[in-house]
Design an enzyme around this catalytic site. Structure first.
Site, PDB file in Angstrom:
ATOM      1  N   SER A  49       0.362  -1.159  -0.071  1.00 56.91           N
ATOM      2  CA  SER A  49      -0.005   0.059  -0.533  1.00 56.91           C
ATOM      3  C   SER A  49       0.900   1.112  -0.536  1.00 56.91           C
ATOM      4  O   SER A  49       1.691   1.318  -0.658  1.00 56.91           O
ATOM      5  CB  SER A  49      -0.737  -0.554   1.376  1.00 56.91           C
ATOM      6  OG  SER A  49      -2.156   0.877   1.340  1.00 56.91           O
ATOM      7  N   ASP A  85     -10.102  -4.931  -4.451  1.00 58.38           N
ATOM      8  CA  ASP A  85      -9.209  -3.823  -2.998  1.00 58.38           C
ATOM      9  C   ASP A  85     -10.184  -2.683  -2.780  1.00 58.38           C
ATOM     10  O   ASP A  85     -10.773  -1.943  -4.676  1.00 58.38           O
ATOM     11  CB  ASP A  85      -8.143  -3.923  -4.040  1.00 58.38           C
ATOM     12  CG  ASP A  85      -7.295  -2.860  -2.355  1.00 58.38           C
ATOM     13  OD1 ASP A  85      -8.072  -2.084  -2.113  1.00 58.38           O
ATOM     14  OD2 ASP A  85      -6.151  -3.200  -2.129  1.00 58.38           O
ATOM     15  N   HIS A 104      -7.532  -5.677   0.097  1.00 59.62           N
ATOM     16  CA  HIS A 104      -6.649  -5.083   0.557  1.00 59.62           C
ATOM     17  C   HIS A 104      -5.786  -5.698   1.948  1.00 59.62           C
ATOM     18  O   HIS A 104      -6.340  -5.674   3.446  1.00 59.62           O
ATOM     19  CB  HIS A 104      -7.038  -3.560   0.823  1.00 59.62           C
ATOM     20  CG  HIS A 104      -6.082  -2.744   0.964  1.00 59.62           C
ATOM     21  ND1 HIS A 104      -5.097  -2.587  -0.355  1.00 59.62           N
ATOM     22  CD2 HIS A 104      -5.210  -2.150   2.303  1.00 59.62           C
ATOM     23  CE1 HIS A 104      -4.323  -1.568   0.315  1.00 59.62           C
ATOM     24  NE2 HIS A 104      -4.243  -1.016   1.243  1.00 59.62           N
TER      25      HIS A 104
END
Length: 219
Positions: A117, A169, A200
């Site tokens: 991320s 996601d 995610h």
């Protein structure tokens, strides 16, 4: 020289390679520490894992709340407006850790930079601008935030890039992973790109694929 505080996972025998692994927003260096035994790397491949802690800064999208973050996120639009100065500073701090691994006896060509991320956006910047050849770049559930401003290093034009993303996601939508892969291809890189049926997160199939990739690039 001051360095980011880090969690380190050492092997019983001297390491011959290093992986610097960056966490996501609101997490810390302990977040991915449990993945090390799950990778089941062979004893013949002694790797030092380094999990840095990001600084804590106010984050605009969370009402200015102070939390662990590699850079400020200004809005959650598809373009992901971020503080590029923050991001670049974090990438330079990661490059200092790469330099330290070289000083500790690890050749740059046996160092992998990985990030999840927010950490992945920093990993792109840190690895692709580093002036010595690295073994690989692992970008998980992330986006290429500096694609329009980055000055690429010729030393890493052939770096192995592995992009992984969740097909469901909702935080970093899959089109951002698609865009990163397309951008890198247009720049002359040859990234691998795979989506997994997850949100995610990181899944077991992905962990197995990461292990295979690590062993391949460090063979």
């Amino acid at each position: 020289m001051s360095y980011l505080d880090c969690v380190e996972v050492q092997t019983d025998i001297p390491a011959t390679a290093s992986i610097i692994w960056l966490h996501g927003l609101g997490a810390n260096g302990h977040d991915f520490e449990p993945i090390v035994p799950e990778l089941r790397l062979p004893n013949s491949l002694p790797v030092r894992f380094i999990f840095p802690h990001s600084p804590s800064i106010p984050v605009s999208i969370n009402g200015g709340m102070t939390m662990p973050a590699w850079y400020d996120i200004l809005d959650m639009s598809i373009e992901r407006k971020v503080d590029l100065t923050n991001l670049t500073e974090s990438a330079m701090a990661v490059q200092a850790l790469i330099d330290r691994e070289i000083e500790r006896g690890i050749d740059s060509s046996r160092i992998i930079v990985a990030g999840f991320s927010q950490g992945g956006a920093v990993a792109y910047q840190a690895a692709l601008t580093y002036p010595k050849p690295l073994a690989g770049l692992l970008a998980m559930s992330t986006y290429f935030a500096t694609k329009d401003s980055i000055t690429l290093s010729e030393a890493n034009k052939d770096i192995s890039i592995n992009i992984m993303h969740g097909s469901q996601d909702p935080v970093v939508v899959p089109t951002l992973g698609d865009d990163a892969a397309s951008t890198l291809n247009a720049l002359g890189y040859q990234p691998s790109y795979k989506q997994y049926p997850m949100e995610h997160a990181v899944c077991s199939e992905q962990v197995s694929d990461i292990s295979t990739w690590i062993q391949s690039v460090l063979a």
